[in-house]
Design an enzyme around this catalytic site. Structure first.
Site, PDB file in Angstrom:
ATOM      1  N   TYR A  53      23.750 -25.749  43.016  1.00 47.22           N
ATOM      2  CA  TYR A  53      24.516 -26.517  42.025  1.00 47.22           C
ATOM      3  C   TYR A  53      23.595 -27.409  41.212  1.00 47.22           C
ATOM      4  O   TYR A  53      23.722 -27.512  39.992  1.00 47.22           O
ATOM      5  CB  TYR A  53      25.585 -27.367  42.729  1.00 47.22           C
ATOM      6  CG  TYR A  53      26.552 -27.985  41.757  1.00 47.22           C
ATOM      7  CD1 TYR A  53      27.777 -27.371  41.492  1.00 47.22           C
ATOM      8  CD2 TYR A  53      26.254 -29.171  41.085  1.00 47.22           C
ATOM      9  CE1 TYR A  53      28.666 -27.922  40.588  1.00 47.22           C
ATOM     10  CE2 TYR A  53      27.135 -29.725  40.178  1.00 47.22           C
ATOM     11  CZ  TYR A  53      28.340 -29.103  39.925  1.00 47.22           C
ATOM     12  OH  TYR A  53      29.215 -29.645  39.022  1.00 47.22           O
TER      13      TYR A  53
ATOM     14  N   PHE B 204      27.218 -21.640  10.073  1.00 44.57           N
ATOM     15  CA  PHE B 204      28.045 -20.619  10.727  1.00 44.57           C
ATOM     16  C   PHE B 204      29.446 -21.194  10.996  1.00 44.57           C
ATOM     17  O   PHE B 204      29.599 -22.407  11.113  1.00 44.57           O
ATOM     18  CB  PHE B 204      27.382 -20.163  12.041  1.00 44.57           C
ATOM     19  CG  PHE B 204      28.172 -19.084  12.726  1.00 44.57           C
ATOM     20  CD1 PHE B 204      28.280 -17.828  12.154  1.00 44.57           C
ATOM     21  CD2 PHE B 204      28.840 -19.333  13.912  1.00 44.57           C
ATOM     22  CE1 PHE B 204      29.050 -16.838  12.763  1.00 44.57           C
ATOM     23  CE2 PHE B 204      29.602 -18.339  14.523  1.00 44.57           C
ATOM     24  CZ  PHE B 204      29.705 -17.095  13.949  1.00 44.57           C
ATOM     25  N   ASP B 205      30.470 -20.328  11.102  1.00 51.54           N
ATOM     26  CA  ASP B 205      31.866 -20.835  11.205  1.00 51.54           C
ATOM     27  C   ASP B 205      32.075 -21.827  12.344  1.00 51.54           C
ATOM     28  O   ASP B 205      32.781 -22.803  12.175  1.00 51.54           O
ATOM     29  CB  ASP B 205      32.951 -19.781  11.379  1.00 51.54           C
ATOM     30  CG  ASP B 205      32.552 -18.366  11.270  1.00 51.54           C
ATOM     31  OD1 ASP B 205      31.580 -18.074  10.569  1.00 51.54           O
ATOM     32  OD2 ASP B 205      33.225 -17.546  11.890  1.00 51.54           O
TER      33      ASP B 205
ATOM     34  N   ASP C 193      19.728 -24.336  13.919  1.00 51.33           N
ATOM     35  CA  ASP C 193      20.678 -23.449  14.592  1.00 51.33           C
ATOM     36  C   ASP C 193      19.898 -22.152  14.780  1.00 51.33           C
ATOM     37  O   ASP C 193      19.655 -21.409  13.837  1.00 51.33           O
ATOM     38  CB  ASP C 193      21.927 -23.259  13.726  1.00 51.33           C
ATOM     39  CG  ASP C 193      22.882 -22.224  14.314  1.00 51.33           C
ATOM     40  OD1 ASP C 193      22.520 -21.551  15.302  1.00 51.33           O
ATOM     41  OD2 ASP C 193      23.983 -22.066  13.762  1.00 51.33           O
TER      42      ASP C 193
ATOM     43  N   ALA D  70      20.058 -19.224  16.707  1.00 51.45           N
ATOM     44  CA  ALA D  70      20.548 -17.988  17.339  1.00 51.45           C
ATOM     45  C   ALA D  70      19.593 -16.800  17.119  1.00 51.45           C
ATOM     46  O   ALA D  70      19.354 -16.010  18.016  1.00 51.45           O
ATOM     47  CB  ALA D  70      21.936 -17.658  16.794  1.00 51.45           C
TER      48      ALA D  70
ATOM     49  N   LYS E 208      22.153 -13.820  21.183  1.00 50.77           N
ATOM     50  CA  LYS E 208      21.485 -13.037  20.132  1.00 50.77           C
ATOM     51  C   LYS E 208      20.029 -12.830  20.546  1.00 50.77           C
ATOM     52  O   LYS E 208      19.724 -11.915  21.297  1.00 50.77           O
ATOM     53  CB  LYS E 208      21.571 -13.757  18.781  1.00 50.77           C
ATOM     54  CG  LYS E 208      22.950 -13.681  18.134  1.00 50.77           C
ATOM     55  CD  LYS E 208      23.884 -14.719  18.638  1.00 50.77           C
ATOM     56  CE  LYS E 208      25.111 -14.894  17.774  1.00 50.77           C
ATOM     57  NZ  LYS E 208      26.107 -15.759  18.431  1.00 50.77           N
TER      58      LYS E 208
ATOM     59  N   HIS F 238      40.785 -14.931  11.070  1.00 50.87           N
ATOM     60  CA  HIS F 238      40.349 -13.528  11.084  1.00 50.87           C
ATOM     61  C   HIS F 238      40.473 -12.870  12.453  1.00 50.87           C
ATOM     62  O   HIS F 238      40.641 -11.665  12.549  1.00 50.87           O
ATOM     63  CB  HIS F 238      38.929 -13.378  10.522  1.00 50.87           C
ATOM     64  CG  HIS F 238      37.857 -13.966  11.371  1.00 50.87           C
ATOM     65  ND1 HIS F 238      37.700 -15.308  11.522  1.00 50.87           N
ATOM     66  CD2 HIS F 238      36.879 -13.387  12.104  1.00 50.87           C
ATOM     67  CE1 HIS F 238      36.653 -15.544  12.320  1.00 50.87           C
ATOM     68  NE2 HIS F 238      36.146 -14.389  12.683  1.00 50.87           N
TER      69      HIS F 238
HETATM   70  N1  F0G Z   1      25.186 -20.000  15.117  1.00 50.88           N
HETATM   71  C1  F0G Z   1      25.050 -18.802  14.545  1.00 50.88           C
HETATM   72  C2  F0G Z   1      24.082 -18.623  13.413  1.00 50.88           C
HETATM   73  C3  F0G Z   1      25.802 -17.710  15.003  1.00 50.88           C
HETATM   74  O1  F0G Z   1      25.670 -16.525  14.419  1.00 50.88           O
HETATM   75  C4  F0G Z   1      26.706 -17.908  16.082  1.00 50.88           C
HETATM   76  C5  F0G Z   1      27.521 -16.813  16.584  1.00 50.88           C
HETATM   77  C6  F0G Z   1      26.805 -19.181  16.654  1.00 50.88           C
HETATM   78  C7  F0G Z   1      26.027 -20.210  16.143  1.00 50.88           C
HETATM   79  C8  F0G Z   1      27.735 -19.476  17.794  1.00 50.88           C
HETATM   80  O2  F0G Z   1      27.257 -18.950  18.976  1.00 50.88           O
HETATM   81  O3  F0G Z   1      28.936 -17.208  19.641  1.00 50.88           O
HETATM   82  O4  F0G Z   1      27.265 -18.103  21.266  1.00 50.88           O
HETATM   83  O5  F0G Z   1      29.136 -19.508  20.508  1.00 50.88           O
HETATM   84  N2  F0G Z   1      27.665 -15.720  15.981  1.00 50.88           N
HETATM   85  C9  F0G Z   1      28.359 -14.546  16.447  1.00 50.88           C
HETATM   86  C10 F0G Z   1      28.352 -13.502  15.365  1.00 50.88           C
HETATM   87  C11 F0G Z   1      29.692 -14.777  17.064  1.00 50.88           C
HETATM   88  O6  F0G Z   1      29.033 -12.467  15.550  1.00 50.88           O
HETATM   89  O7  F0G Z   1      27.664 -13.675  14.354  1.00 50.88           O
HETATM   90  P1  F0G Z   1      28.208 -18.396  20.145  1.00 50.88           P
END
Ligand code: F0G
Length: 459
Positions: A72, A124-125, A214, A216, A257, A449
């Site tokens: 843990y 990103f969204d 960010d 990813a 990613k 979406h």
């Molecule tokens: N930042 C970027 C640039 C991303 O593309 C994503 C996720 C996230 C943050 C969030 O990360 O999914 O681990 O919580 N992108 C995916 C996509 C979902 O399909 O582009 P997460």
């Protein structure tokens, strides 16, 4: 004869996939309300919905799973992961989280407050969501070139320094940090140059601000710096990565990613005060600081994945495959965001389905047509994803309307790329006959979406 290029790995385990008939797909589409998120994965032949969590782990990663320490607190796997992250990024403080948006949630809970402004390049969204839900503004400072899909520029993901400086000048006291997304997913997997990261750093220093990456797809960004930016061709990916992160104060990471794991994420920073601040939210939201929502085995596999995917050969195999798909689309004349990005091809639906009015969602219509044609699942990154304006409740038709074909890492072969391109060509060849799109029959207020229900517009 020069030998052709091939991947630096061979395949040890395979997973069957199956094709379907057009008649089956027609029925499944109807059941799914013409929203490919609602399909069962078994109804999909080639799945390009996302490159997130869909990569194939290596034998070394699978072996690492068996060595995971599930304690843990203070698990060895945490320290292995932390040491790897510090070696690759230079950041000393690391907090694991269950995925990227959780890293955003934890860090932004400490940093973002009502009335703040967070400038960046096409947030990103989920990033935007975590800013806007705290009643702050996500100010998009992406370069204008990103809007013109046919313009070939090497670093279309860049931040426009003039736009950034305007936000800093006008709202400087309200800016908790600047966020740069590497690579810029929303603009088409487009990279950000080292020169641009330096410009952002200089502006941040001028206004006394900190910078978050960010991250990813940071390794893919480093690959593009090596292959496209002057002065970097002789540097290793790991050298470039260290140089990039030296320009930031911290990072949020979706490890699904470029970490090539199925689930995971983390926050890393050089600042103790950010670490201390984030700690307060990490424990209640994610879990204790040495696991933060991840299993010990998953942290072990991630440490190996990060190391492997910051090697040139692995990245070259991947980006070479995306470029191969792009070259087939070029041959067929199908328009996409140029040049090809790191993780995906973004097909420019407005240039394909020119007879479908924007009110009938061309990119969503093309997504449906591609599935109907060959069982290939792409993802609309366009007018449906853009949601409605929070004030006027009108659809936002201002941006690009893309179908994203995201390529999972180490999963499909070049033959699959040929199938994808051929299926798109078949749709492209009958584009003149596609005159009607889809209409919304039900939608959620935010992030519609995923769950939106649609019907053919002429029904
Ligand atoms: N930042 C970027 C640039 C991303 O593309 C994503 C996720 C996230 C943050 C969030 O990360 O999914 O681990 O919580 N992108 C995916 C996509 C979902 O399909 O582009 P997460």
């Amino acid at each position: 004869m020069e030998l052709p290029y091939a991947e630096p790995w061979k395949i040890k385990m395979v997973e069957p996939i199956r094709t379907s008939t057009r008649q089956e797909r027609e029925a499944w589409l109807k059941e799914a309300h013409y929203n490919v998120f609602q399909l069962r994965a078994d109804q999909v032949y080639i799945d390009l919905l996302t490159d997130s969590g869909t990569g194939a782990m290596s034998d070394r990663q699978w072996a690492a799973l068996m060595m995971g320490d599930e304690s843990y607190a203070g698990a060895r796997s945490f320290y292995e992961l932390k040491d790897t992250i510090t070696r690759i990024t230079g950041f000393d403080y690391v907090i694991p989280t269950h995925q990227g948006r959780a890293a955003e949630n934890v860090l932004f809970s400490h940093l973002v407050h009502e009335g703040d402004w967070v400038p960046g390049n096409s947030h990103f969204d989920t990033t935007k969501g975590h800013i806007e839900s705290r009643k702050a503004v996500a100010a998009d400072c992406t370069v204008d070139e990103a809007r013109n899909t046919q313009l070939e520029v090497p670093f279309k993901g860049n931040v426009d320094p003039a736009k950034l400086e305007k936000v800093l000048r006008e709202h400087g006291d309200k800016v908790p940090f600047i966020i740069v997304t590497i690579t810029n997913n929303t603009a088409g997997g487009q990279p950000v140059s080292m020169a641009n990261l330096k410009e952002v750093r200089a502006l941040a220093d001028k206004y006394g601000k900190r910078v978050i990456f960010d991250s990813a797809r940071f390794a893919e960004n480093a690959y593009f710096i090596k292959t496209r930016e002057e002065g970097y061709s002789d540097k290793s990916i790991k050298e470039i990565t260290l140089e990039m992160f030296a320009l930031a104060d911290g990072m949020t990471m979706s490890a699904k990613k470029d970490g090539i794991v199925n689930m995971g994420g983390f926050i890393a920073t050089r600042w103790e005060d950010w670490y201390e601040g984030a700690k307060r939210f990490a424990i209640p939201f994610e879990g204790y600081l040495t696991y933060g929502g991840m299993n010990g085995r998953d942290m072990a596999a991630l440490a190996v994945g990060l190391d492997e995917n910051t090697e040139f050969a692995n990245l070259h195999a991947r980006i070479h495959q995306v470029e191969f798909l792009a070259s087939l689309l070029d041959e067929y004349g199908i328009p996409y965001q140029r040049p090809a990005g790191g993780h995906a091809i973004f097909v420019d639906a407005l240039k394909v389905l020119t007879h479908v009015p924007k009110e009938e969602f061309p990119a969503q219509t093309l997504t449906v047509e591609l599935y109907r044609e060959a069982g290939i699942r792409g993802c609309e990154i366009g007018y449906i994803l853009a949601d409605r304006d929070p004030v006027t409740r009108e659809n936002r038709f201002g941006g690009n309307d893309f179908v994203r074909l995201a390529i999972p890492r180490r999963v499909y072969t070049d033959n699959h790329m040929r199938v994808i391109a051929a299926a798109l060509k078949n749709v492209y060849d009958r584009r003149e006959s596609i005159t009607r799109g889809v209409k919304i029959t039900w939608e959620a207020e935010l992030m519609r979406h995923f769950t939106v229900q649609l019907a053919p517009a002429d029904e």
